[in-house]
Design a protein around this motif. Structure first.
Motif, PDB file in Angstrom:
ATOM      1  N   TYR A 207       0.674  -1.423  -0.001  1.00  0.00           N
ATOM      2  CA  TYR A 207       0.056  -0.037  -0.066  1.00  0.00           C
ATOM      3  C   TYR A 207       0.996   1.153  -0.213  1.00  0.00           C
ATOM      4  N   SER A 208       1.962   1.161  -0.582  1.00  0.00           N
ATOM      5  CA  SER A 208       3.013   2.230  -0.522  1.00  0.00           C
ATOM      6  C   SER A 208       2.555   3.512  -1.131  1.00  0.00           C
ATOM      7  N   GLU A 209       1.445   3.382  -2.055  1.00  0.00           N
ATOM      8  CA  GLU A 209       0.941   4.649  -3.280  1.00  0.00           C
ATOM      9  C   GLU A 209      -0.538   4.948  -2.574  1.00  0.00           C
ATOM     10  N   ILE A 210      -0.938   4.497  -1.471  1.00  0.00           N
ATOM     11  CA  ILE A 210      -2.401   4.827  -0.989  1.00  0.00           C
ATOM     12  C   ILE A 210      -2.084   5.324   0.376  1.00  0.00           C
ATOM     13  N   TYR A 211      -1.780   6.696   0.208  1.00  0.00           N
ATOM     14  CA  TYR A 211      -1.732   7.534   1.615  1.00  0.00           C
ATOM     15  C   TYR A 211      -2.443   8.880   1.342  1.00  0.00           C
ATOM     16  N   PHE A 212      -2.795   9.367   2.678  1.00  0.00           N
ATOM     17  CA  PHE A 212      -3.567  10.524   2.482  1.00  0.00           C
ATOM     18  C   PHE A 212      -2.998  11.751   3.154  1.00  0.00           C
ATOM     19  N   GLY A 213      -1.660  11.769   3.673  1.00  0.00           N
ATOM     20  CA  GLY A 213      -1.083  12.990   4.078  1.00  0.00           C
ATOM     21  C   GLY A 213      -0.056  13.391   3.214  1.00  0.00           C
ATOM     22  N   ASN A 284       7.324   2.474 -15.899  1.00  0.00           N
ATOM     23  CA  ASN A 284       7.887   3.653 -16.493  1.00  0.00           C
ATOM     24  C   ASN A 284       7.103   4.704 -16.925  1.00  0.00           C
ATOM     25  N   GLY A 285       5.933   4.637 -16.754  1.00  0.00           N
ATOM     26  CA  GLY A 285       5.068   5.962 -17.099  1.00  0.00           C
ATOM     27  C   GLY A 285       4.845   7.034 -16.083  1.00  0.00           C
ATOM     28  N   SER A 286       4.080   7.694 -16.518  1.00  0.00           N
ATOM     29  CA  SER A 286       3.613   8.869 -15.545  1.00  0.00           C
ATOM     30  C   SER A 286       3.087   8.661 -14.272  1.00  0.00           C
ATOM     31  N   ASP A 287       3.065   9.466 -13.439  1.00  0.00           N
ATOM     32  CA  ASP A 287       2.787   8.924 -11.910  1.00  0.00           C
ATOM     33  C   ASP A 287       1.321   9.682 -11.892  1.00  0.00           C
ATOM     34  N   ASP A 288       0.594  10.345 -12.903  1.00  0.00           N
ATOM     35  CA  ASP A 288      -0.657  11.130 -12.677  1.00  0.00           C
ATOM     36  C   ASP A 288      -1.733   9.852 -12.433  1.00  0.00           C
ATOM     37  N   CYS A 289      -1.653   8.806 -13.068  1.00  0.00           N
ATOM     38  CA  CYS A 289      -2.840   7.980 -12.573  1.00  0.00           C
ATOM     39  C   CYS A 289      -2.612   7.516 -11.311  1.00  0.00           C
ATOM     40  N   ILE A 290      -1.702   7.291 -10.713  1.00  0.00           N
ATOM     41  CA  ILE A 290      -1.456   6.929  -9.072  1.00  0.00           C
ATOM     42  C   ILE A 290      -2.069   8.088  -8.276  1.00  0.00           C
ATOM     43  N   ARG A 291      -1.671   9.480  -8.748  1.00  0.00           N
ATOM     44  CA  ARG A 291      -2.232  10.453  -7.953  1.00  0.00           C
ATOM     45  C   ARG A 291      -3.747  10.320  -7.905  1.00  0.00           C
ATOM     46  N   GLU A 292      -4.292  10.222  -9.163  1.00  0.00           N
ATOM     47  CA  GLU A 292      -5.623  10.354  -9.501  1.00  0.00           C
ATOM     48  C   GLU A 292      -6.533   9.075  -8.376  1.00  0.00           C
ATOM     49  N   THR A 293      -5.849   7.791  -8.568  1.00  0.00           N
ATOM     50  CA  THR A 293      -6.273   6.646  -7.526  1.00  0.00           C
ATOM     51  C   THR A 293      -6.244   7.201  -6.226  1.00  0.00           C
ATOM     52  N   ARG A 294      -4.957   7.864  -5.809  1.00  0.00           N
ATOM     53  CA  ARG A 294      -5.036   8.085  -4.402  1.00  0.00           C
ATOM     54  C   ARG A 294      -6.043   9.215  -3.989  1.00  0.00           C
ATOM     55  N   LYS A 299     -11.048  10.602  -1.121  1.00  0.00           N
ATOM     56  CA  LYS A 299     -12.539  10.861  -0.970  1.00  0.00           C
ATOM     57  C   LYS A 299     -13.653  10.130  -0.280  1.00  0.00           C
ATOM     58  N   ARG A 300     -13.218   8.832  -0.754  1.00  0.00           N
ATOM     59  CA  ARG A 300     -14.066   7.535  -0.334  1.00  0.00           C
ATOM     60  C   ARG A 300     -13.926   7.618   1.251  1.00  0.00           C
ATOM     61  N   ARG A 301     -12.662   7.622   1.810  1.00  0.00           N
ATOM     62  CA  ARG A 301     -12.334   7.476   3.053  1.00  0.00           C
ATOM     63  C   ARG A 301     -13.023   8.797   3.822  1.00  0.00           C
ATOM     64  N   ASP A 302     -12.919   9.951   3.489  1.00  0.00           N
ATOM     65  CA  ASP A 302     -13.748  11.000   4.188  1.00  0.00           C
ATOM     66  C   ASP A 302     -15.346  10.783   4.327  1.00  0.00           C
ATOM     67  N   ALA A 320      -3.624   5.940   5.707  1.00  0.00           N
ATOM     68  CA  ALA A 320      -3.196   5.134   4.632  1.00  0.00           C
ATOM     69  C   ALA A 320      -3.746   3.846   4.312  1.00  0.00           C
ATOM     70  N   SER A 321      -3.750   3.091   3.205  1.00  0.00           N
ATOM     71  CA  SER A 321      -4.340   2.178   2.756  1.00  0.00           C
ATOM     72  C   SER A 321      -5.605   2.208   2.522  1.00  0.00           C
ATOM     73  N   MET A 322      -6.255   1.246   2.043  1.00  0.00           N
ATOM     74  CA  MET A 322      -7.397   1.232   1.272  1.00  0.00           C
ATOM     75  C   MET A 322      -8.616   0.635   2.255  1.00  0.00           C
ATOM     76  N   PHE A 323      -8.214   0.733   3.563  1.00  0.00           N
ATOM     77  CA  PHE A 323      -8.892   0.271   4.573  1.00  0.00           C
ATOM     78  C   PHE A 323      -9.188   1.012   5.695  1.00  0.00           C
ATOM     79  N   ALA A 324     -10.350   0.749   6.313  1.00  0.00           N
ATOM     80  CA  ALA A 324     -10.543   1.508   7.814  1.00  0.00           C
ATOM     81  C   ALA A 324     -10.726   0.080   8.706  1.00  0.00           C
ATOM     82  N   TRP A 325     -10.102   0.568   9.786  1.00  0.00           N
ATOM     83  CA  TRP A 325      -9.980  -0.587  10.788  1.00  0.00           C
ATOM     84  C   TRP A 325     -11.007  -0.227  12.073  1.00  0.00           C
ATOM     85  N   ALA A 326     -12.075  -0.690  11.950  1.00  0.00           N
ATOM     86  CA  ALA A 326     -13.346  -0.062  12.761  1.00  0.00           C
ATOM     87  C   ALA A 326     -13.722  -0.962  13.974  1.00  0.00           C
TER      88      ALA A 326
END
Length: 403
Positions: A207-213, A284-294, A299-302, A320-326
């Motif tokens: 989950y290295s690229e799914i972070y919110f700060g 090797n490509g642009s990071d734009d799609c990573i930023r969009e996914t993040r 937004k979903r987290r919020d 970070a991550s794509m989970f909430a630990w509830a």
């Protein structure tokens, strides 16, 4: 028929009980909002799909591929580590492509574990972190799943009291399932400890690229001397929304990488070559799609934290991550995470993952995946609010159901 040695060592699959109930509800016509499995719902970026389509037209790519990954893919992963973490890797000796990080972990366990070897595993943790080694004949000793003094105290106790001495420490930050994060100082202390006691470290960085700060999660390999004892596993599943493509990597210590590559050479011919070529194009490509996914996950987290909170369920916001630990709401704690998860399906049409499925220390929690869009998350919150309100008016009956 279930008396085989390795399957005897595996406990019942807790999530299967939830999956069966979910399937039954859907068969009866229920619209189940599934937030239980960490299965990204976003489409793979189009330029990656286009590269796959282009490559598959060449019949030469239909032949057996390379088990450790084609050279271009390993170079692309080394390039990603240098850009993202400032870590230089030799793509020939320090990088292996895996069929997702899950397969990499399981085969690394097969490669390095002798019967009775002790492995230090977070509890709660993603199941393969523990059961990959259990299936390989190892013994497990639990350590805390959050970075801090308690974890290092547990490591010290394990070295003193485990016979034989532990061979490996498993880490996962950002963590699945707890969404905990670790900083570089934590990794420095881990590396110092592991080098002192000659213990390997296997770090899951899926989950290295799914972070919110503002601070991206670090790699353990950024620490000087880490490659003496550490291997890190990453995946394209979340970073590029490629879960079904099954493409991941193990990088780091040359001895461990060589052992993994050797085991894999007996087991598979690697991923389909067009998938490897497309994966190299992604890295090797642009990071734009990573930023969009993040941003989508943020937004979903919020929306989740806000709408579930207004429904009466206060959930800590993951960093970070794509989970909430509830934490299970107080009025339902007596039920346990499995029964509470079943009730959410029956009464709210919402599926989550019971915490007990990640280890006994996951009890009292459920994991909620950010794998539904914002509208569906709000719909889930409305169903949960109604369930909570109805349960409040039937509290005596609910109490009996958990007896």
């Amino acid at each position: 028929m279930d008396d085989f040695h390795k399957t005897r060592r595996l406990p019942p699959y807790v999530f299967e009980q939830v999956n069966r109930l979910k399937a039954k509800a859907r068969a009866a016509g229920a619209d189940i909002i599934d937030m239980g499995m960490g299965n990204p719902d976003l489409p793979t970026p189009q330029h990656i799909v286009d590269k796959l389509v282009e490559t598959v037209q060449n019949p030469r790519t239909h032949r057996y591929s390379a088990s450790k990954g084609i050279p271009g893919l390993r170079k692309a992963q080394a390039g990603y580590y240098e850009r993202r973490f400032g870590v230089k890797l030799n793509p020939d000796t320090q990088v292996v492509a895996t069929l997702g990080s899950k397969e990499g972990f399981a085969n690394m366990a097969q490669a390095i574990t002798a019967p009775g070897d002790v492995v230090l595993v977070p509890n709660p943790s993603y199941p393969i972190h523990a059961f990959g080694f259990l299936m390989a004949g190892g013994s497990l000793r639990s350590i805390p799943a959050t970075p801090g003094p308690e974890l290092f105290e547990a490591l010290e106790r394990a070295v003193v009291h485990s016979i034989p001495k532990p061979i490996a420490i498993i880490l996962c930050f950002p963590a699945n399932p707890t969404a905990s994060v670790a900083d570089l100082d934590f990794y420095r202390d881990v590396v110092a400890f592991a080098r002192k006691h000659e213990i390997y470290v296997l770090s899951d960085l899926a989950y290295s690229e799914i972070y919110f700060g503002d601070v991206p999660p670090p790699s353990i390999l950024q620490v000087e001397g880490a490659t003496d004892i550490a291997v890190e596993f990453t995946s394209l599943s979340k970073t590029f929304s490629m879960p079904g493509w099954r493409m991941g990597f193990a990088v780091g210590n040359e001895r461990l990488i060589a052992a993994l590559a050797r085991v894999k050479s007996y087991l598979d011919y690697g991923a389909f070559t067009p998938i490897q070529v497309a994966a190299a194009s992604a890295l090797n490509g642009s990071d734009d799609c990573i930023r969009e996914t993040r941003e989508i996950y943020k937004k979903r987290r919020d929306v989740l934290i806000d709408s579930f909170g207004r429904a009466g369920w206060d959930i800590p916001a993951p960093e970070a991550s794509m989970f909430a630990w509830a934490p299970i709401p107080d009025q339902f704690k007596h039920l346990g995470s499995l029964e509470f998860s079943k009730l959410l399906i029956e009464k709210a049409d919402v599926a989550v993952a019971p915490g007990i499925g990640f280890g006994e220390h996951g009890e009292g929690f459920v994991r909620i995946g950010l794998v539904e869009n914002e509208q569906r998350i709000r719909q889930a919150a409305r169903g949960i609010r109604k369930f909570f309100e109805d349960a409040g008016s039937n509290s005596e009956e609910l109490s009996k159901s958990g007896a």
